[in-house]
Design a protein around this motif. Structure first.
Motif, PDB file in Angstrom:
ATOM      1  N   UNK A 517       0.827  -1.213   0.000  1.00  0.00           N
ATOM      2  CA  UNK A 517       0.000   0.000   0.000  1.00  0.00           C
ATOM      3  C   UNK A 517       0.859   1.260   0.000  1.00  0.00           C
ATOM      4  N   UNK A 518       2.033   1.202   0.635  1.00  0.00           N
ATOM      5  CA  UNK A 518       2.925   2.355   0.648  1.00  0.00           C
ATOM      6  C   UNK A 518       3.600   2.570  -0.700  1.00  0.00           C
ATOM      7  N   UNK A 519       3.932   1.483  -1.396  1.00  0.00           N
ATOM      8  CA  UNK A 519       4.787   1.589  -2.591  1.00  0.00           C
ATOM      9  C   UNK A 519       4.019   1.660  -3.897  1.00  0.00           C
ATOM     10  N   UNK A 522       1.484   4.345  -5.217  1.00  0.00           N
ATOM     11  CA  UNK A 522       1.722   5.694  -4.688  1.00  0.00           C
ATOM     12  C   UNK A 522       3.123   6.202  -5.009  1.00  0.00           C
ATOM     13  N   UNK A 523       4.139   5.370  -4.770  1.00  0.00           N
ATOM     14  CA  UNK A 523       5.528   5.775  -5.022  1.00  0.00           C
ATOM     15  C   UNK A 523       6.018   5.236  -6.360  1.00  0.00           C
ATOM     16  N   UNK A 524       5.674   4.008  -6.648  1.00  0.00           N
ATOM     17  CA  UNK A 524       6.125   3.338  -7.875  1.00  0.00           C
ATOM     18  C   UNK A 524       4.894   2.956  -8.686  1.00  0.00           C
ATOM     19  N   UNK A 525       4.844   3.371  -9.905  1.00  0.00           N
ATOM     20  CA  UNK A 525       3.717   2.998 -10.761  1.00  0.00           C
ATOM     21  C   UNK A 525       3.870   1.547 -11.214  1.00  0.00           C
ATOM     22  N   UNK A 548      11.942  -7.363  -0.789  1.00  0.00           N
ATOM     23  CA  UNK A 548      13.229  -6.669  -0.964  1.00  0.00           C
ATOM     24  C   UNK A 548      13.197  -5.764  -2.188  1.00  0.00           C
ATOM     25  N   UNK A 549      12.581  -6.221  -3.272  1.00  0.00           N
ATOM     26  CA  UNK A 549      12.510  -5.416  -4.494  1.00  0.00           C
ATOM     27  C   UNK A 549      11.737  -4.124  -4.252  1.00  0.00           C
ATOM     28  N   UNK A 554      11.428   1.790  -3.283  1.00  0.00           N
ATOM     29  CA  UNK A 554      10.943   2.940  -2.508  1.00  0.00           C
ATOM     30  C   UNK A 554      12.101   3.878  -2.194  1.00  0.00           C
ATOM     31  N   UNK A 555      13.231   3.301  -1.750  1.00  0.00           N
ATOM     32  CA  UNK A 555      14.397   4.122  -1.399  1.00  0.00           C
ATOM     33  C   UNK A 555      14.978   4.805  -2.630  1.00  0.00           C
ATOM     34  N   UNK A 556      15.005   4.098  -3.755  1.00  0.00           N
ATOM     35  CA  UNK A 556      15.628   4.655  -4.961  1.00  0.00           C
ATOM     36  C   UNK A 556      14.742   5.695  -5.634  1.00  0.00           C
ATOM     37  N   UNK A 557      13.424   5.477  -5.622  1.00  0.00           N
ATOM     38  CA  UNK A 557      12.500   6.359  -6.343  1.00  0.00           C
ATOM     39  C   UNK A 557      12.489   7.771  -5.795  1.00  0.00           C
TER      40      UNK A 557
END
Length: 687
Positions: A517-519, A522-525, A548-549, A554-557
């Motif tokens: 739900x976080x990623x 919202x962060x990654x399409x 892990x992926x 999330x950190x890289x985006x």
């Protein structure tokens, strides 16, 4: 008591060494001789009742121990013969009297024949068989390893089963290598027995005449009995062990125990028994022939052949009756024109299947379950195994026949387009040619479709001989399934659709709902995630660890939206997975790049509107490709995957450079390899 049994072998070997120097009284020596004969007989019987050599894998070590034991008894008996005027125990005296029967010349001749038979026939033969078996086993190792990899790739076996089979191959190699050396021990023991026998007789005669002052005839009688008896109690166990050695090194092509194989193969040809019986009866026409024996044996063989022939015909008739039972099918008439009057049915014609296989009519029995075909079940096993390994579920494979193909051809299609083609001979086996075959086998020359290995289609009756020569023999269904599995592995990234990515995310949500739900989205399409997973699958990286992926993305985006950068960071986070994927036994065999090459690649990176690309000079590209081709051959000899190790800055760009020349070569960065792995460089690409 249990602790003592755990050390019984060590204690026995220690006792054998002690026997070399400590004198024994005749009673104990008799007991040791009986134990020696008993152990030798047990070893011989074990080799006859095993179905494969590895069931008695301790044999090489046992061979050394029994030989040492036998030599220690020879030394002890020699000491008694020379010091006690031939009185070396009841066993030696019994064997000597039994063979001599009052005639020294006949006894010596019988003893010499026995020794020569043991030395020249059995020991030399076993030595040669062991030497050839060791060479054949070592030559066949790469082919067997490749067959295991093919079965694992096609889903026929699991990782655990593949590990067991690899271990068995390694044990076979070690065993036959040890047997090749162990037969030299048997040969040396036979020579030593002859020398000890001569020493006993000559030295005993000298001691009896010179020191004891006995008459020569009496000395000859005493020491001939002792010498022949001592030689026999040594040679009989040696003969049993030599025979066991020959038995165990010839069990490589056996299907069961020796008794089972002999009965099965002798009774499989009843006509041969009948013909032999007739020839035995014809021998009565020879003047002076033993009529009773030849007649009895001839009649027995004919009756046995008739009985076996009737049994075989009854079994064949029963199978024919079962096969002739008609299958009843009810087919409804199909009006094609009426069906396609409905426009919605026409839309079904333009659907594209993700994966298709089309077959010529001769291959339909391999696919059709009603005809005993097992392809569908094998594909199901492969899909399950692939999902466990890579974290990606392969879509269903559509199977259909095609009149446009030759009878023995099949085609593999991806999204409606042909990507691979093969040809099978259903009633034949495919024999993969080893690097150094021990012999040539007749067959139809071809190329194995999955790996491009020179091969031959051989008839079933040549299968055993091909395996003896070191060929790896595969049935047609396994050839086709291996081709399908390897084709899917090479193109699996093209099967990753947006719908499949959504399915993977939904499956991850079952165990890590908050993370998903976080990623996503919202962060990654979903589109970005699809491109990253596409890059990973294209280079053979499993996407099973979605937690892990997603965490890495999330950190890289937050700092970049570059797909290549995201992919490289994910690969770094999956370093344990990548290491497990390409590492074998704690070692990673790689090709490295010279620092000058890395600098040249780095300085050639050019940015454009479409992104960063590599602009190397054609001459340098030619040098890299040529050197890489030379180094890849080393990996083929080791039957392992070619891997290039580079710095993480240029990894993705160097991969795209060599992918068009060597699509099966993998490129890893140093930060993608775990720290506990030993890196072994098999080559270096330099300026």
């Amino acid at each position: 008591m249990k602790r003592l049994l755990n050390h019984v072998v060590a204690l026995f070997v220690l006792m054998v060494v002690i026997l070399l120097v400590v004198p024994l009284n005749p009673f104990i020596l008799d007991m040791m001789f009986i134990i020696n004969i008993t152990v030798s007989l047990i070893i011989l019987l074990i080799t006859m009742y095993i179905s494969e050599a590895l069931e008695f894998s301790i044999f090489p070590s046992l061979l050394l121990i029994t030989t040492l034991f036998r030599l220690s008894l020879n030394i002890s008996s020699t000491r008694l013969i020379l010091t006690e005027q031939g009185a070396a125990g009841q066993v030696i005296e019994t064997f000597g009297n039994f063979v001599l029967r009052g005639n020294i010349v006949v006894g010596v001749i019988i003893f010499l024949i026995l020794v020569l038979v043991q030395f020249i026939v059995i020991t030399k033969g076993a030595e040669r068989v062991a030497e050839v078996a060791a060479r054949f086993t070592l030559d066949a190792m790469p082919g067997k390893q490749m067959a295991i990899d093919a079965d694992l790739s096609s889903g026929i076996i699991t990782e655990d089963e593949a590990r067991v089979r690899r271990t068995k191959i390694q044990r076979e190699s070690d065993f036959y290598g040890a047997m090749d050396g162990a037969t030299k021990i048997v040969k040396g023991d036979a020579i030593m027995s002859i020398i000890i026998t001569l020493i006993n007789f000559i030295a005993g005669t000298i001691i009896g005449v010179v020191q004891s002052g006995l008459p020569f005839s009496e000395v000859l009688h005493i020491y001939s009995i002792a010498t022949i008896g001592d030689g026999l109690v040594s040679q009989i166990p040696a003969l049993l062990i030599s025979t066991a050695t020959g038995m165990i090194v010839t069990r490589s092509v056996a299907e069961g125990t020796l008794n089972e194989d002999v009965m099965k193969q002798f009774t499989s040809q009843p006509k041969v028994l009948m013909i032999t019986g007739g020839i035995m009866l014809l021998m009565n026409l020879i003047p002076g022939a033993p009529h009773l024996q030849t007649t009895a044996l001839g009649i027995f063989l004919i009756l046995l052949g008739l009985r076996l022939l009737k049994t075989k015909e009854a079994e064949t008739q029963q199978l024919s009756t079962e096969a002739a039972e008609p299958d009843i099918y009810s087919e409804e008439e199909f009006d094609e024109n009426a069906y396609f009057k409905d426009i919605n049915n026409i839309y079904a014609l333009i659907n594209v299947e993700p994966i298709e296989m089309e077959f010529g009519y001769s291959l339909i029995p391999l696919v059709d379950e009603n005809s005993g075909g097992n392809l569908i079940n094998r594909i199901v096993i492969f899909r399950r195994q692939f999902a466990q390994d890579m974290g990606f579920v392969i879509p269903s494979v559509r199977l259909r026949d095609s009149a446009a193909l030759n009878a023995n051809q099949y085609v593999i299609k991806l999204k409606g387009e042909e990507i691979a083609r093969g040809e099978l001979l259903v009633d034949y086996y495919l024999a993969l040619e080893p690097s150094n075959p021990a012999g040539d086998i007749d067959g139809i020359e071809t190329i194995e479709p999955a790996y491009g290995i020179p091969s031959k289609w051989i008839t079933p009756e040549k299968r055993d001989m091909a395996e003896v020569y070191g060929y790896t023999v595969i049935d047609p269904l396994s050839v086709m399934l291996t081709h399908l599995s390897e084709t899917i592995r090479r193109h699996v990234h093209e099967l990753l659709t947006r719908a499949e990515v959504i399915q993977i995310v939904e499956n991850t949500k079952k165990t890590s709902q908050e993370l998903v739900e976080e990623s996503v989205p919202n962060v990654i399409s979903y589109g970005t995630l699809q491109k990253v997973l596409y890059n990973l699958l294209k280079e053979g990286i499993p996407v099973k660890d979605m937690v892990t992926i997603l965490e890495s993305l999330i950190d890289t985006a937050q700092g970049t939206n570059d797909i290549d950068v995201m992919t490289e960071n994910v690969r770094s986070a999956l370093k344990r997975t990548i290491t497990r994927r390409f590492c074998e036994n704690g070692q990673l065999k790689v090709i490295t790049l010279d620092s000058e090459i890395e600098k040249a690649v780095l300085s050639s990176l050019t940015r454009s509107e479409q992104g960063i690309y590599l602009a190397l000079s054609p001459d340098l590209i030619q040098k890299i490709v040529t050197q890489l081709g030379e180094h890849i051959g080393k990996f083929k000899e080791l039957n392992t995957v070619p891997v290039i190790l580079t710095s993480n800055v240029i990894r993705v760009y160097f991969y795209r450079l060599i992918e068009q020349f060597y699509p099966n070569v993998y490129v890893l960065a140093f930060n993608e390899v775990a720290n506990n792995v030993q890196i072994q460089a098999l080559g270096n690409i330099s300026m």
